[in-house]
Scaffold this motif. Structure first.
Motif, PDB file in Angstrom:
ATOM      1  N   ALA A 122       0.232  13.776 -21.846  1.00 21.46           N
ATOM      2  CA  ALA A 122      -0.429  14.873 -21.129  1.00 21.46           C
ATOM      3  C   ALA A 122      -1.175  14.307 -19.916  1.00 21.46           C
ATOM      4  N   ALA A 123      -1.523  15.182 -18.995  1.00 19.74           N
ATOM      5  CA  ALA A 123      -2.282  14.762 -17.822  1.00 19.74           C
ATOM      6  C   ALA A 123      -3.684  14.323 -18.238  1.00 19.74           C
ATOM      7  N   ALA A 124      -4.274  13.490 -17.417  1.00 21.20           N
ATOM      8  CA  ALA A 124      -5.653  13.051 -17.650  1.00 21.20           C
ATOM      9  C   ALA A 124      -6.516  13.528 -16.496  1.00 21.20           C
ATOM     10  N   VAL A 125      -7.787  13.750 -16.773  1.00 24.76           N
ATOM     11  CA  VAL A 125      -8.725  14.152 -15.727  1.00 24.76           C
ATOM     12  C   VAL A 125      -9.975  13.294 -15.814  1.00 24.76           C
ATOM     13  N   LEU A 126     -10.645  13.173 -14.684  1.00 24.29           N
ATOM     14  CA  LEU A 126     -11.919  12.454 -14.637  1.00 24.29           C
ATOM     15  C   LEU A 126     -13.041  13.474 -14.777  1.00 24.29           C
ATOM     16  N   LYS A 127     -13.885  13.286 -15.792  1.00 27.82           N
ATOM     17  CA  LYS A 127     -15.064  14.131 -15.979  1.00 27.82           C
ATOM     18  C   LYS A 127     -16.282  13.232 -15.864  1.00 27.82           C
ATOM     19  N   ARG A 128     -16.982  13.373 -14.744  1.00 20.61           N
ATOM     20  CA  ARG A 128     -18.080  12.466 -14.401  1.00 20.61           C
ATOM     21  C   ARG A 128     -17.543  11.028 -14.392  1.00 20.61           C
ATOM     22  N   ASN A 129     -17.981  10.189 -15.315  1.00 17.76           N
ATOM     23  CA  ASN A 129     -17.514   8.790 -15.325  1.00 17.76           C
ATOM     24  C   ASN A 129     -16.523   8.524 -16.446  1.00 17.76           C
ATOM     25  N   LYS A 130     -15.965   9.597 -17.049  1.00 16.05           N
ATOM     26  CA  LYS A 130     -15.093   9.451 -18.215  1.00 16.05           C
ATOM     27  C   LYS A 130     -13.713  10.031 -17.913  1.00 16.05           C
ATOM     28  N   VAL A 131     -12.661   9.280 -18.255  1.00 14.66           N
ATOM     29  CA  VAL A 131     -11.293   9.788 -18.146  1.00 14.66           C
ATOM     30  C   VAL A 131     -10.912  10.365 -19.500  1.00 14.66           C
ATOM     31  N   VAL A 132     -10.433  11.614 -19.502  1.00 16.15           N
ATOM     32  CA  VAL A 132     -10.084  12.251 -20.772  1.00 16.15           C
ATOM     33  C   VAL A 132      -8.679  12.841 -20.697  1.00 16.15           C
ATOM     34  N   CYS A 133      -7.987  12.798 -21.835  1.00 16.00           N
ATOM     35  CA  CYS A 133      -6.686  13.451 -21.979  1.00 16.00           C
ATOM     36  C   CYS A 133      -6.921  14.955 -22.015  1.00 16.00           C
ATOM     37  N   THR A 134      -6.068  15.731 -21.295  1.00 11.16           N
ATOM     38  CA  THR A 134      -6.252  17.190 -21.247  1.00 11.16           C
ATOM     39  C   THR A 134      -5.700  17.893 -22.480  1.00 11.16           C
ATOM     40  N   ASN A 135      -4.997  17.143 -23.335  1.00 13.32           N
ATOM     41  CA  ASN A 135      -4.499  17.714 -24.584  1.00 13.32           C
ATOM     42  C   ASN A 135      -5.635  17.672 -25.608  1.00 13.32           C
ATOM     43  N   ASN A 136      -6.189  18.847 -25.932  1.00 12.20           N
ATOM     44  CA  ASN A 136      -7.346  18.889 -26.830  1.00 12.20           C
ATOM     45  C   ASN A 136      -7.046  18.311 -28.202  1.00 12.20           C
ATOM     46  N   GLY A 137      -5.785  18.374 -28.630  1.00 14.74           N
ATOM     47  CA  GLY A 137      -5.424  17.840 -29.925  1.00 14.74           C
ATOM     48  C   GLY A 137      -5.310  16.326 -29.941  1.00 14.74           C
ATOM     49  N   CYS A 138      -5.365  15.712 -28.790  1.00 19.31           N
ATOM     50  CA  CYS A 138      -5.189  14.265 -28.677  1.00 19.31           C
ATOM     51  C   CYS A 138      -6.546  13.560 -28.684  1.00 19.31           C
ATOM     52  N   GLY A 139      -7.382  13.888 -27.721  1.00 23.69           N
ATOM     53  CA  GLY A 139      -8.752  13.386 -27.731  1.00 23.69           C
ATOM     54  C   GLY A 139      -8.956  11.977 -27.222  1.00 23.69           C
ATOM     55  N   VAL A 140      -7.933  11.371 -26.611  1.00 22.57           N
ATOM     56  CA  VAL A 140      -8.092  10.010 -26.107  1.00 22.57           C
ATOM     57  C   VAL A 140      -8.934  10.026 -24.837  1.00 22.57           C
ATOM     58  N   GLU A 141      -9.798   9.028 -24.705  1.00 21.91           N
ATOM     59  CA  GLU A 141     -10.618   8.938 -23.505  1.00 21.91           C
ATOM     60  C   GLU A 141     -10.920   7.484 -23.178  1.00 21.91           C
ATOM     61  N   ALA A 142     -11.224   7.248 -21.911  1.00 19.54           N
ATOM     62  CA  ALA A 142     -11.702   5.936 -21.466  1.00 19.54           C
ATOM     63  C   ALA A 142     -13.066   6.184 -20.839  1.00 19.54           C
ATOM     64  N   TRP A 143     -14.085   5.579 -21.430  1.00 19.42           N
ATOM     65  CA  TRP A 143     -15.452   5.925 -21.060  1.00 19.42           C
ATOM     66  C   TRP A 143     -16.249   4.657 -20.782  1.00 19.42           C
ATOM     67  N   MET A 144     -16.409   4.363 -19.501  1.00 19.81           N
ATOM     68  CA  MET A 144     -17.188   3.212 -19.074  1.00 19.81           C
ATOM     69  C   MET A 144     -18.399   3.719 -18.287  1.00 19.81           C
ATOM     70  N   LEU A 145     -19.278   2.820 -17.926  1.00 19.52           N
ATOM     71  CA  LEU A 145     -20.478   3.234 -17.203  1.00 19.52           C
ATOM     72  C   LEU A 145     -20.145   3.812 -15.837  1.00 19.52           C
TER      73      LEU A 145
END
Ligand SMILES: [Zn+2]
Length: 103
Positions: A12-35
């Motif tokens: 699925a596509a990913a989006v940047l939310k503030r400083n966190k990259v999140v998968c747009t598939n709500n059932g997946c929940g993968v994220e990359a979260w750095m400072l």
């Protein structure tokens, strides 16, 4: 800003939310979260296996589509039922041909 690659787990596509990259598939929940956002993007986009040319599911999917298209162009229809077992065979053949594995 670097373009975000699709989710490595569900494509699925990913989006940047503030400083966190999140998968747009709500059932997946993968994220990359750095400072910092740029670090989250770098981590999200780091795919050593892809970069090493390893056969992945997306490559198999592209090869399968190309094969079906070629078959339709040659014969006017696709002769083979392309199911999960057929796709698994193609993946095995691609890995064998390229001499690499993502396992
Ligand atoms: Zn995902």
């Amino acid at each position: 800003m670097d373009e975000l690659k699709p989710c490595p787990f569900c494509s699925a596509a990913a989006v940047l939310k503030r400083n966190k990259v999140v998968c747009t598939n709500n059932g997946c929940g993968v994220e990359a979260w750095m400072l910092r956002a740029e670090d989250s993007i770098r981590v999200w986009n780091t795919r050593p296996r892809e970069d090493a040319g390893v056969v992945d599911d997306a490559m198999v999917e592209r090869a399968l589509k190309a094969l079906i298209q070629e078959e339709i162009e040659q014969f006017g229809y696709a002769s083979t039922p392309y199911n999960g077992a057929r796709i698994a065979c193609m993946k095995t053949a691609l890995v064998a041909a390229l001499g690499k594995s993502n396992g």
